[in-house]
Scaffold this active site. Structure first.
Site, PDB file in Angstrom:
ATOM      1  N   ARG A  56      12.321 -10.578  14.607  1.00 31.69           N
ATOM      2  CA  ARG A  56      10.918 -11.032  14.541  1.00 31.69           C
ATOM      3  C   ARG A  56      10.845 -12.537  14.341  1.00 31.69           C
ATOM      4  O   ARG A  56       9.951 -13.217  14.850  1.00 31.69           O
ATOM      5  CB  ARG A  56      10.194 -10.271  13.428  1.00 31.69           C
ATOM      6  CG  ARG A  56       9.978  -8.806  13.781  1.00 31.69           C
ATOM      7  CD  ARG A  56       9.339  -8.056  12.640  1.00 31.69           C
ATOM      8  NE  ARG A  56       8.027  -8.588  12.317  1.00 31.69           N
ATOM      9  CZ  ARG A  56       7.422  -8.347  11.154  1.00 31.69           C
ATOM     10  NH1 ARG A  56       8.031  -7.612  10.219  1.00 31.69           N
ATOM     11  NH2 ARG A  56       6.222  -8.836  10.902  1.00 31.69           N
ATOM     12  N   VAL A  90       3.332 -12.720   8.725  1.00 35.19           N
ATOM     13  CA  VAL A  90       4.474 -13.500   8.210  1.00 35.19           C
ATOM     14  C   VAL A  90       4.899 -14.573   9.230  1.00 35.19           C
ATOM     15  O   VAL A  90       5.816 -15.341   8.962  1.00 35.19           O
ATOM     16  CB  VAL A  90       5.665 -12.565   7.866  1.00 35.19           C
ATOM     17  CG1 VAL A  90       5.314 -11.680   6.676  1.00 35.19           C
ATOM     18  CG2 VAL A  90       6.092 -11.707   9.051  1.00 35.19           C
ATOM     19  N   HIS A 106       1.663 -11.564   2.320  1.00 33.47           N
ATOM     20  CA  HIS A 106       2.832 -10.704   2.516  1.00 33.47           C
ATOM     21  C   HIS A 106       4.090 -11.509   2.810  1.00 33.47           C
ATOM     22  O   HIS A 106       5.064 -10.982   3.344  1.00 33.47           O
ATOM     23  CB  HIS A 106       2.581  -9.698   3.643  1.00 33.47           C
ATOM     24  CG  HIS A 106       1.551  -8.678   3.280  1.00 33.47           C
ATOM     25  ND1 HIS A 106       0.960  -7.858   4.218  1.00 33.47           N
ATOM     26  CD2 HIS A 106       0.981  -8.341   2.096  1.00 33.47           C
ATOM     27  CE1 HIS A 106       0.087  -7.057   3.617  1.00 33.47           C
ATOM     28  NE2 HIS A 106       0.076  -7.340   2.330  1.00 33.47           N
ATOM     29  N   CYS A 117      18.706 -14.453  -8.310  1.00 30.14           N
ATOM     30  CA  CYS A 117      18.137 -15.434  -9.253  1.00 30.14           C
ATOM     31  C   CYS A 117      16.696 -15.806  -8.928  1.00 30.14           C
ATOM     32  O   CYS A 117      16.070 -16.563  -9.671  1.00 30.14           O
ATOM     33  CB  CYS A 117      19.007 -16.700  -9.255  1.00 30.14           C
ATOM     34  SG  CYS A 117      18.808 -17.747  -7.795  1.00 30.14           S
ATOM     35  N   THR A 173      -6.892  -6.652  11.949  1.00 35.69           N
ATOM     36  CA  THR A 173      -6.156  -5.807  11.012  1.00 35.69           C
ATOM     37  C   THR A 173      -6.730  -4.392  11.024  1.00 35.69           C
ATOM     38  O   THR A 173      -7.930  -4.208  11.159  1.00 35.69           O
ATOM     39  CB  THR A 173      -6.151  -6.395   9.581  1.00 35.69           C
ATOM     40  OG1 THR A 173      -5.409  -5.530   8.709  1.00 35.69           O
ATOM     41  CG2 THR A 173      -7.556  -6.588   9.038  1.00 35.69           C
ATOM     42  N   ALA A 216      -8.903 -10.830  20.363  1.00 34.84           N
ATOM     43  CA  ALA A 216      -9.158 -11.935  19.411  1.00 34.84           C
ATOM     44  C   ALA A 216      -9.383 -13.266  20.130  1.00 34.84           C
ATOM     45  O   ALA A 216     -10.213 -14.078  19.697  1.00 34.84           O
ATOM     46  CB  ALA A 216      -7.991 -12.050  18.443  1.00 34.84           C
TER      47      ALA A 216
HETATM   48  C1  BV8 Z   1       0.812  -3.393  -3.782  1.00 41.11           C
HETATM   49  C2  BV8 Z   1       6.012  -6.540   5.212  1.00 41.11           C
HETATM   50  C3  BV8 Z   1       0.418  -3.379  -6.137  1.00 41.11           C
HETATM   51  C4  BV8 Z   1       5.901  -7.857   5.886  1.00 41.11           C
HETATM   52  C5  BV8 Z   1       4.135  -5.035   4.961  1.00 41.11           C
HETATM   53  C6  BV8 Z   1      -2.198   4.814  -1.860  1.00 41.11           C
HETATM   54  C7  BV8 Z   1      -3.473   4.297  -1.841  1.00 41.11           C
HETATM   55  C8  BV8 Z   1      -3.690   2.916  -1.868  1.00 41.11           C
HETATM   56  C9  BV8 Z   1      -2.617   2.039  -1.888  1.00 41.11           C
HETATM   57  C10 BV8 Z   1      -1.359   2.556  -1.881  1.00 41.11           C
HETATM   58  C11 BV8 Z   1      -1.134   3.923  -1.880  1.00 41.11           C
HETATM   59  N1  BV8 Z   1       0.206   4.127  -1.887  1.00 41.11           N
HETATM   60  C12 BV8 Z   1       0.829   2.912  -1.898  1.00 41.11           C
HETATM   61  C13 BV8 Z   1      -0.121   1.955  -1.899  1.00 41.11           C
HETATM   62  C14 BV8 Z   1       0.081   0.514  -1.923  1.00 41.11           C
HETATM   63  C15 BV8 Z   1       0.629   0.029  -0.585  1.00 41.11           C
HETATM   64  C16 BV8 Z   1      -0.220   0.492   0.573  1.00 41.11           C
HETATM   65  O1  BV8 Z   1      -1.265  -0.076   0.863  1.00 41.11           O
HETATM   66  N2  BV8 Z   1       0.228   1.546   1.287  1.00 41.11           N
HETATM   67  C17 BV8 Z   1      -0.560   2.036   2.406  1.00 41.11           C
HETATM   68  C18 BV8 Z   1       0.338   2.409   3.564  1.00 41.11           C
HETATM   69  C19 BV8 Z   1      -1.399   3.213   1.902  1.00 41.11           C
HETATM   70  N3  BV8 Z   1       0.553  -1.416  -0.666  1.00 41.11           N
HETATM   71  C20 BV8 Z   1       1.561  -2.091  -1.232  1.00 41.11           C
HETATM   72  O2  BV8 Z   1       2.595  -1.603  -1.614  1.00 41.11           O
HETATM   73  C21 BV8 Z   1       1.309  -3.585  -1.412  1.00 41.11           C
HETATM   74  N4  BV8 Z   1       1.586  -3.906  -2.809  1.00 41.11           N
HETATM   75  O3  BV8 Z   1      -0.123  -2.644  -3.581  1.00 41.11           O
HETATM   76  O4  BV8 Z   1       1.230  -3.823  -5.042  1.00 41.11           O
HETATM   77  C22 BV8 Z   1      -0.428  -4.517  -6.565  1.00 41.11           C
HETATM   78  C23 BV8 Z   1      -1.490  -4.923  -5.767  1.00 41.11           C
HETATM   79  C24 BV8 Z   1      -2.279  -5.987  -6.199  1.00 41.11           C
HETATM   80  C25 BV8 Z   1      -2.000  -6.631  -7.394  1.00 41.11           C
HETATM   81  C26 BV8 Z   1      -0.916  -6.198  -8.189  1.00 41.11           C
HETATM   82  C27 BV8 Z   1      -0.129  -5.146  -7.782  1.00 41.11           C
HETATM   83  C28 BV8 Z   1       2.237  -4.412  -0.524  1.00 41.11           C
HETATM   84  C29 BV8 Z   1       1.841  -4.219   0.911  1.00 41.11           C
HETATM   85  C30 BV8 Z   1       2.701  -5.125   1.811  1.00 41.11           C
HETATM   86  C31 BV8 Z   1       3.474  -4.283   2.756  1.00 41.11           C
HETATM   87  N5  BV8 Z   1       4.214  -5.159   3.678  1.00 41.11           N
HETATM   88  N6  BV8 Z   1       5.016  -5.645   5.766  1.00 41.11           N
HETATM   89  C32 BV8 Z   1       6.114  -7.678   7.368  1.00 41.11           C
HETATM   90  O5  BV8 Z   1       7.090  -7.006   7.750  1.00 41.11           O
HETATM   91  O6  BV8 Z   1       5.295  -8.225   8.146  1.00 41.11           O
HETATM   92  S1  BV8 Z   1       2.939  -4.057   5.652  1.00 41.11           S
HETATM   93  C33 BV8 Z   1       2.448  -4.544   7.193  1.00 41.11           C
HETATM   94  O7  BV8 Z   1       1.104  -4.049   7.333  1.00 41.11           O
HETATM   95  C34 BV8 Z   1       2.363  -6.022   7.427  1.00 41.11           C
HETATM   96  O8  BV8 Z   1       2.428  -6.820   6.278  1.00 41.11           O
HETATM   97  C35 BV8 Z   1       0.968  -6.165   8.053  1.00 41.11           C
HETATM   98  O9  BV8 Z   1       0.518  -7.419   7.864  1.00 41.11           O
HETATM   99  C36 BV8 Z   1       0.232  -5.144   7.283  1.00 41.11           C
HETATM  100  C37 BV8 Z   1      -1.120  -4.761   7.816  1.00 41.11           C
HETATM  101  O10 BV8 Z   1      -0.978  -4.383   9.181  1.00 41.11           O
HETATM  102  P1  BV8 Z   1      -1.982  -5.077  10.231  1.00 41.11           P
HETATM  103  O11 BV8 Z   1      -1.787  -6.541  10.155  1.00 41.11           O
HETATM  104  O12 BV8 Z   1      -3.355  -4.559  10.006  1.00 41.11           O
HETATM  105  O13 BV8 Z   1      -1.400  -4.570  11.610  1.00 41.11           O
HETATM  106  P2  BV8 Z   1      -1.683  -3.166  12.327  1.00 41.11           P
HETATM  107  O14 BV8 Z   1      -0.683  -3.015  13.419  1.00 41.11           O
HETATM  108  O15 BV8 Z   1      -1.810  -2.101  11.305  1.00 41.11           O
HETATM  109  O16 BV8 Z   1      -3.139  -3.349  12.990  1.00 41.11           O
HETATM  110  C38 BV8 Z   1      -3.314  -4.295  14.018  1.00 41.11           C
HETATM  111  C39 BV8 Z   1      -4.799  -4.376  14.288  1.00 41.11           C
HETATM  112  O17 BV8 Z   1      -5.025  -5.387  15.276  1.00 41.11           O
HETATM  113  C40 BV8 Z   1      -5.387  -3.079  14.863  1.00 41.11           C
HETATM  114  O18 BV8 Z   1      -6.620  -2.810  14.225  1.00 41.11           O
HETATM  115  C41 BV8 Z   1      -5.614  -3.406  16.344  1.00 41.11           C
HETATM  116  O19 BV8 Z   1      -6.754  -2.745  16.863  1.00 41.11           O
HETATM  117  C42 BV8 Z   1      -5.852  -4.897  16.290  1.00 41.11           C
HETATM  118  N7  BV8 Z   1      -5.497  -5.603  17.529  1.00 41.11           N
HETATM  119  C43 BV8 Z   1      -4.450  -5.344  18.364  1.00 41.11           C
HETATM  120  N8  BV8 Z   1      -4.463  -6.238  19.372  1.00 41.11           N
HETATM  121  C44 BV8 Z   1      -5.518  -7.064  19.155  1.00 41.11           C
HETATM  122  C45 BV8 Z   1      -6.174  -6.663  17.984  1.00 41.11           C
HETATM  123  N9  BV8 Z   1      -7.269  -7.283  17.515  1.00 41.11           N
HETATM  124  C46 BV8 Z   1      -7.732  -8.335  18.221  1.00 41.11           C
HETATM  125  N10 BV8 Z   1      -7.155  -8.783  19.362  1.00 41.11           N
HETATM  126  C47 BV8 Z   1      -6.058  -8.169  19.859  1.00 41.11           C
HETATM  127  N11 BV8 Z   1      -5.505  -8.628  21.003  1.00 41.11           N
END
Ligand code: BV8
Length: 225
Positions: A56, A90, A106, A117, A173, A216
């Protein structure tokens, strides 16, 4: 002073050629989330995780910002001090388009982190788990990104910005990852205008007062300009 908070996701970089996560053929169709985006997956197989992020990082290095990134940079320049740009992405396409105040909640492909460390340094294009940390020399190198179960970065800046927002705009998103997925409802409840600019309705589209759907590179410049 009109405070605008913008949240972007992988969709804003899709037309720059960078894969999204949950679309057809996206990153999560190619790799199990638990294998490449969790601390447990990294502990099990650090080489696989580095391969995932090295690929990536190389792709992001070769990509170019698109009209949506450029429109947001113009918005920030025209409303200096009023725009907070939070990205779940990212890649560095916002910065390369000219945005200056970017909060990578993220983490960033451009960062390396020592999981022994805690030292951070600029990531080489290709990174390996056994690369020695420049500070403590431990072979404990990981990508400086936030995996599931880890605490997102910049929450100390993000939380107050959300509270003070007059407008919250979500771009590209799917609204499936927390805490970002809860921001629209949170800001709406505090009286902010909420706007979704996306290819199609996201999982939390009902949280938005205003929506514009399409690529977008079309809907973002149209909304900004
Ligand atoms: C946390 C790593 C606590 C980096 C990623 C149950 C309920 C609620 C929450 C949770 C739960 N169980 C667990 C959780 C927490 C969990 C979570 O949310 N899980 C989900 C699955 C339920 N979250 C966490 O663990 C987070 N930490 O909660 O800590 C805390 C919180 C606050 C304060 C203190 C403590 C950490 C989450 C980070 C995970 N890391 N990746 C990397 O590899 O990049 S996740 C991954 O998903 C990426 O980071 C990415 O950014 C993120 C979101 O994805 P999107 O960006 O939305 O991408 P996606 O493909 O999904 O969608 C694309 C969109 O674009 C679509 O809508 C599409 O239609 C659109 N699109 C496509 N093409 C176009 C377009 N739009 C316009 N134009 C186009 N051309």
């Amino acid at each position: 002073m009109n405070k605008i908070v913008i949240l972007t996701g992988a969709g804003i970089s899709a037309e720059s050629g960078l894969g999204t996560f949950r679309d057809e053929g996206g990153l999560w169709a190619q790799h199990a989330v638990e294998d490449v985006a969790t601390p447990e997956g990294f502990a099990r197989n650090p080489a696989l995780v580095h391969d995932f992020y090295n690929a990536r990082r190389a792709q992001a290095t070769g990509a170019r910002p698109n009209a949506a990134h450029q429109a947001l940079a113009r918005l920030e320049a025209e409303h200096r001090g009023e725009v907070t740009l939070i990205t779940q992405n990212v890649d560095d396409l916002h910065e390369r388009a000219g945005s200056r105040n970017v909060l990578h909640m993220h983490g960033e492909l451009a960062g390396a982190l020592c999981h022994s460390c805690g030292h951070r340094w600029p990531a080489p294009v290709v990174m390996h788990a056994q690369d020695p940390c420049p500070a403590c020399r431990a072979p404990a190198t990981r990508p400086d990104v936030v995996w599931f179960g880890e605490i997102p970065y910049h929450m100390d800046v993000i939380d107050p910005a959300l509270t003070e927002a007059d407008m919250f705009v979500s771009i590209g998103t799917s609204g499936q990852v927390y805490p970002a997925a809860a921001y629209a409802q949170h800001c709406g409840r505090l009286g902010a205008v909420t706007v979704e600019l996306n290819l199609e309705p996201s999982s939390n589209s009902r949280d938005f007062a205003e929506t514009h759907y399409g690529p977008a590179t079309q809907v973002v410049p149209a909304w900004v300009d």
